[in-house]
Motif scaffolding. Structure first.
Motif, PDB file in Angstrom:
ATOM      1  N   GLN A  17      -3.843   5.095  -3.116  1.00  0.00           N
ATOM      2  CA  GLN A  17      -2.444   5.474  -3.248  1.00  0.00           C
ATOM      3  C   GLN A  17      -1.581   4.216  -3.279  1.00  0.00           C
ATOM      4  O   GLN A  17      -1.683   3.370  -2.391  1.00  0.00           O
ATOM      5  CB  GLN A  17      -2.020   6.359  -2.067  1.00  0.00           C
ATOM      6  N   TRP A  18      -0.750   4.084  -4.310  1.00  0.00           N
ATOM      7  CA  TRP A  18       0.181   2.972  -4.387  1.00  0.00           C
ATOM      8  C   TRP A  18       1.374   3.219  -3.476  1.00  0.00           C
ATOM      9  O   TRP A  18       1.807   4.363  -3.294  1.00  0.00           O
ATOM     10  CB  TRP A  18       0.682   2.778  -5.816  1.00  0.00           C
ATOM     11  N   HIS A  19       1.913   2.125  -2.940  1.00  0.00           N
ATOM     12  CA  HIS A  19       3.173   2.213  -2.207  1.00  0.00           C
ATOM     13  C   HIS A  19       4.247   2.712  -3.173  1.00  0.00           C
ATOM     14  O   HIS A  19       4.223   2.372  -4.361  1.00  0.00           O
ATOM     15  CB  HIS A  19       3.542   0.834  -1.651  1.00  0.00           C
ATOM     16  N   PRO A  20       5.204   3.526  -2.706  1.00  0.00           N
ATOM     17  CA  PRO A  20       6.179   4.128  -3.636  1.00  0.00           C
ATOM     18  C   PRO A  20       7.134   3.157  -4.303  1.00  0.00           C
ATOM     19  O   PRO A  20       7.745   3.493  -5.331  1.00  0.00           O
ATOM     20  CB  PRO A  20       6.943   5.129  -2.758  1.00  0.00           C
ATOM     21  N   THR A  21       7.315   1.948  -3.755  1.00  0.00           N
ATOM     22  CA  THR A  21       8.262   1.015  -4.371  1.00  0.00           C
ATOM     23  C   THR A  21       7.672  -0.350  -4.674  1.00  0.00           C
ATOM     24  O   THR A  21       8.228  -1.101  -5.479  1.00  0.00           O
ATOM     25  CB  THR A  21       9.499   0.811  -3.461  1.00  0.00           C
ATOM     26  N   MET A  22       6.549  -0.711  -4.064  1.00  0.00           N
ATOM     27  CA  MET A  22       5.957  -2.034  -4.250  1.00  0.00           C
ATOM     28  C   MET A  22       4.553  -1.928  -4.827  1.00  0.00           C
ATOM     29  O   MET A  22       3.877  -0.915  -4.637  1.00  0.00           O
ATOM     30  CB  MET A  22       5.908  -2.784  -2.913  1.00  0.00           C
ATOM     31  N   ASP A  23       4.113  -2.979  -5.503  1.00  0.00           N
ATOM     32  CA  ASP A  23       2.763  -2.987  -6.052  1.00  0.00           C
ATOM     33  C   ASP A  23       1.763  -3.406  -4.974  1.00  0.00           C
ATOM     34  O   ASP A  23       1.090  -4.437  -5.055  1.00  0.00           O
ATOM     35  CB  ASP A  23       2.682  -3.927  -7.260  1.00  0.00           C
ATOM     36  N   ILE A  24       1.707  -2.589  -3.950  1.00  0.00           N
ATOM     37  CA  ILE A  24       0.738  -2.737  -2.868  1.00  0.00           C
ATOM     38  C   ILE A  24      -0.084  -1.459  -2.842  1.00  0.00           C
ATOM     39  O   ILE A  24       0.457  -0.347  -2.874  1.00  0.00           O
ATOM     40  CB  ILE A  24       1.423  -2.975  -1.515  1.00  0.00           C
ATOM     41  N   LEU A  25      -1.398  -1.606  -2.806  1.00  0.00           N
ATOM     42  CA  LEU A  25      -2.304  -0.473  -2.921  1.00  0.00           C
ATOM     43  C   LEU A  25      -2.983  -0.192  -1.585  1.00  0.00           C
ATOM     44  O   LEU A  25      -3.366  -1.115  -0.859  1.00  0.00           O
ATOM     45  CB  LEU A  25      -3.364  -0.769  -3.990  1.00  0.00           C
TER      46      LEU A  25
END
Length: 354
Positions: A170-178
């Motif tokens: 699941q990706w973070h909703p605002t950042m490209d952190i997985l």
């Protein structure tokens, strides 16, 4: 807040039938359900198909199957996910492939098939911009795909670190952190170092208040500052990150920390959890039940971290295991659930008059 003193119930609106095997996953199209556009969601199943359901224009409480996507996957379709624009649908299968579908004039065409995983693909997720796609597998790896011009997808990273089957990405909703959760009882946080090199920047697990068994799913709140995870250990855990909680490290990353554990409400594996935009947490489990939780704003100020209370419980929501619960992205308090019994149910969270 109205949840403090209000009484609520889950009202079953409709039971959707059509799949001939267990329904594994649901995904609402984020570009629908607003501005007069009928809500649309996808469901995927052990029957090797994906079904597209659309809200009826004549009655808002009725959904119709508008399309059946078949003859592409050769085994169970385990997960489905819409791109942020709602134009593309990605489906992940036990046949070790991921299919990308495009809606062309109401007909869905498979425009690309992604291969590379050694065996079952368990979950799939788009980042907030729709430029990256993540997949995970029983082969213990997480793959990141970059969306190219047209229907091309290039694998830009293969992430290793989990020691067992990876259940969800699941990706973070605002950042490209997985984020990924696994049979190895951990949640891993992955980020790009700025030079196209992806690595694990944090692992959430025991002994730091982590889960003691398989982590099945996770979901973020509307702000992206909190996350809820669910597990085979029969608990839900709330995690938070904020520069006001603790200083960020030298790279500006504020680590996630455990805030609260919700336990004692399910008596079998919790397979799915979803946090609504309104702050309502729904969980679905192998005990055939749905539980609804909200933050308790009457908490004792001496307690460190937020407390969450049970708002209501639906004991026999389905006849068998509940694999997925998903709140609608629209304004209405609408919840969809999918089960091993082969059905999907639509629920409305409604207040009960005294």
């Amino acid at each position: 807040m109205e949840f403090v003193d209000g009484r609520f119930e889950l009202r079953e609106i409709q039971k959707l039938e059509g799949h001939t095997d267990r329904v594994w996953s649901l995904a609402w199209n984020p570009a629908t359900g607003v501005d007069g556009i009928p809500s649309v969601f996808a469901s995927c199943s052990g029957d090797k198909t994906v079904r597209i359901w659309e809200q009826s224009s004549s009655t808002s409480s009725s959904w119709l199957c508008k399309a059946v996507l078949e003859d592409t996957h050769t085994r169970t379709v385990r997960s489905c996910s819409w791109s942020p624009s709602g134009k593309l649908l990605a489906t992940a299968s036990f046949d070790a492939t991921t299919a990308i579908w495009e809606n062309v004039g109401g007909d869905f065409e498979c425009i690309s098939t992604l291969e590379g995983h050694e065996n079952e693909v368990k979950s799939i997720s788009w980042n907030a911009s729709g430029s990256l796609l993540a997949t995970c597998s029983r082969d213990k790896t997480v793959w990141i795909w970059e969306v190219q011009v047209g229907s091309e997808f290039d694998c830009v990273a293969v992430l290793t670190g989990h020691t067992q089957d990876v259940k969800m990405v699941q990706w973070h909703p605002t950042m490209d952190i997985l984020f990924s959760c696994s049979y190895d009882n951990t949640i891993k946080v992955w980020a790009d170092d700025g030079e196209d090199e992806w690595s694990c920047i944090q692992t959430l697990g025991e002994p730091n208040n982590g889960h003691s068994s398989t982590v099945w799913a996770l979901s973020f709140d509307a702000s992206g500052d909190k996350m809820v995870t669910c597990s085979d250990d029969l608990t839900l855990k709330i995690w938070g990150t904020d520069s006001t909680m603790q200083p960020a490290d030298t790279d500006g990353f504020a680590p996630w920390r455990h805030l609260y554990t919700i336990s004692g409400y399910h008596d079998r594996t919790i397979f799915s959890v979803h946090w609504s935009r309104e702050g309502i947490i729904a969980s679905g489990a192998a005990d055939d039940a749905i539980r609804i939780f909200v933050e308790n704003e009457e908490k004792d100020g001496l307690v460190d971290g937020p407390l969450y209370k049970l708002l209501l419980k639906e004991e026999k929501a389905h006849d068998m295991d509940i694999n997925s619960v998903q709140w609608s992205p629209g304004e209405k308090r609408l919840l969809a659930s999918a089960s091993d019994d082969g059905t999907i149910k639509m629920w409305e969270l409604a207040s009960v008059s005294c």
